[in-house]
Design an enzyme around this catalytic site. Structure first.
Site, PDB file in Angstrom:
ATOM      1  CB  SER A 139       5.193   1.563   0.761  1.00 40.77           C
ATOM      2  OG  SER A 139       4.306   0.466   0.739  1.00 40.77           O
ATOM      3  N   GLY A 146       0.933  -1.213   0.000  1.00 44.84           N
ATOM      4  CA  GLY A 146       0.000   0.000   0.000  1.00 44.84           C
ATOM      5  C   GLY A 146       0.908   1.180   0.000  1.00 44.84           C
ATOM      6  CB  THR A 147       3.134   2.131  -2.206  1.00 45.85           C
ATOM      7  OG1 THR A 147       3.547   0.850  -1.814  1.00 45.85           O
ATOM      8  CG2 THR A 147       4.320   2.986  -2.578  1.00 45.85           C
ATOM      9  CB  VAL A 148       1.962   7.489  -0.618  1.00 51.13           C
ATOM     10  CG1 VAL A 148       0.608   7.132  -0.034  1.00 51.13           C
ATOM     11  CG2 VAL A 148       3.000   7.622   0.481  1.00 51.13           C
TER      12      VAL A 148
END
Length: 531
Positions: A367, A348-350
């Site tokens: 992340s 789940g990363t930005v």
């Protein structure tokens, strides 16, 4: 300088490319504006990136947290510099520790390695920043303490994550107020998060690795069966590293070396050059088929050979050797294949991007991995922890087998492009787990080879290689091309662009003669902020 961009918008999107002399591109608007505020206060692109990254732990907790890992590539005006701030396995994580298990735990404390994002913020600020570190934390602290409205896509991911992780230690108390996930548009506060960010800001991260916060992390870990120790946290360090790169379409594409998957993007792009991809329209089967086949070959090598840099059995330069990749490319035929790894010479990363008018550019990614990561939240702190330990293998013969103090294979990768004359061209990235190397390749082909502007490249329908002959494409993909791919043996599934990994979320800032042009992914709630 690649000023001959095509500014048409051939794909369904309500967004236009954004232009300006200072720019921040983020997957959440409040984070982008926080970064831009730092630039207006006299800060530089690194200050902007750090402030935005901190805000993202508050406003997009579905993808990152204070307990995330992080990587970065920085152009400081003279040199391109990489940063690996990913954490290592606890010293007690021997293969025997996982005896009787067939695979690594994916959730809970058993999946948590030492978190590195805080160390990335501090290291970047100390080396490059202009503003006080505490100033950079201000916007994140404010949103956490005073509240913000949850954006639609994050609300849906929050709902899914809450249903899956509600029983993980500390999760519900932090992220499920009144027993449920916040709805889109609902205001939420994260006061524990605010207090923790204040302590991190006051101590420049020392509390997180060697002080009060470290003690809280380890106490919670040990109370829930984890073997993480105070020494594991205290011994964490970041590595300043050189990038790896290949020439492509008149530019030079840069990624970080393993333990990340960026090397697969570079191998794939090199094979595209060997195959002469670029003569046919970008969305035609004559282009899509060989690109899929090249990417499958690159991913096969990635999955077999890549691990912690210090544990690699085959050096990166051998995996990127042009002669080796030309031989790999020669295996591409008119029919879909299920390739095995090659054998190069042993040896789940930005995501966010920031650039300022001085020329500094930053490519930054952090992340928690699978959505909210491990699902574990340290009580009273708001520290949600990544589950990067799930990236290890328990196969004793695999290069990526778990070991004490070893970094796991990582999916998150920042990207960068330089012009052939050594000047910076582009900071780019794409969140989305195993989609990332594939997404990097698709965007680079579109922008560098086909001259699409950054927003068009972000809007374009994507494909995602699964396993064997299976390929997923977005619903907007040309149906005629889908049938042509199936005729070549591809097992094509048509999907909606939803979920944590799905088809990714891109942010792109490209330098031109007159300033910057940016694009942000319509699959996310993002914004390109500029002035």
């Amino acid at each position: 300088m690649f000023d001959d961009l095509d500014y048409s918008q051939p794909y369904a999107s309500a967004r236009s490319p954004v232009m300006g002399n200072n720019m921040v591109a983020c997957s959440q608007p409040l984070a982008a504006q926080a970064g831009l505020d730092m630039l207006r206060r006299g800060g530089n692109a690194v200050d902007a990136a750090i402030a935005a990254a901190m805000v993202l732990t508050v406003v997009e907790p579905t993808g990152c947290g204070i307990g995330s890992d992080a990587f970065a590539i920085v152009w400081d005006g003279k040199k391109l510099q990489g940063l690996n701030a990913s954490g290592r396995a606890p010293q007690a994580w021997t293969p025997e520790h996982f005896a009787g298990q067939s695979e690594m735990p994916q959730r809970g404390w058993g999946s948590v390695t030492v978190p590195g994002a805080v160390s990335a913020w501090v290291a970047l600020s100390e080396r490059y920043g202009k503003l006080p570190f505490a100033t950079l934390a201000g916007p994140a602290i404010g949103y956490a303490r005073n509240g913000y409205q949850v954006t639609p896509i994050i609300a849906e991911l929050w709902r899914r994550g809450g249903a899956l992780l509600k029983d993980q230690p500390g999760f519900a108390n932090c992220f499920l107020p009144d027993g449920k996930a916040p709805a889109a548009g609902e205001k939420i506060t994260l006061k524990d998060h605010a207090n923790t960010l204040e302590l991190i800001a006051e101590t420049k991260g020392e509390s997180f690795y060697r002080g009060e916060l470290a003690q809280a992390i380890v106490a919670h870990a040990n109370a829930n069966g984890s073997v993480m120790s105070l020494d594991d946290l205290a011994n964490h360090r970041v590595d300043w590293i050189d990038t790896i790169s290949v020439p492509y379409a008149g530019a030079v594409v840069h990624e970080l070396p393993p333990n990340g998957q960026g090397i697969a993007t570079l191998a794939g792009l090199t094979m595209l050059e060997a195959l002469g991809v670029g003569e046919h329209p970008v969305d035609s089967v004559e282009t899509v088929h060989p690109v899929l086949e090249a990417m499958k070959l690159a991913l096969a090598d990635l999955n077999h050979h890549v691990a912690d840099f210090d544990h690699m059995r085959v050096a990166s330069e051998h995996l990127l050797d042009p002669a080796y990749l030309m031989e790999r490319a020669s295996r591409v035929t008119e029919q879909a294949a299920d390739p095995q790894h090659g054998s190069p010479k042993a040896g789940g990363t930005v995501y966010l991007s920031a650039a300022d008018e001085s020329g500094m550019m930053v490519s930054f990614i952090q992340s928690n991995y699978m959505g909210f990561g491990s699902g574990v939240v340290v009580p009273g702190t708001g520290i949600s922890l990544q589950n990067r330990g799930a990236g290890f293998s328990l196969d004793p013969e695999h290069v990526n087998v778990v070991a004490p103090g070893k970094r796991p294979f990582h999916t998150i990768i920042p990207g960068f492009v330089m012009n052939a004359d050594g000047t910076p061209l582009m900071s780019f990235g794409l969140m989305g787990g195993p989609m990332q190397a594939q997404g990097h390749l698709q965007m680079m082909m579109r922008i560098l080879r086909y001259k699409q502007n950054p927003q068009a490249a972000a809007d374009a329908p994507r494909w995602r290689i699964e396993a064997g002959l299976k390929v997923a494409v977005e619903r907007s993909f040309d149906r005629l091309v889908v049938e042509e791919l199936r005729a070549k043996g591809h097992e094509v599934d048509i999907e909606d662009p939803s979920g944590v990994f799905a088809f990714g979320g891109a942010q792109i800032i490209q330098r031109t003669t007159h300033g910057y042009v940016g694009g942000t992914d319509p699959r996310k709630d993002g914004l390109v902020a500029a002035y």
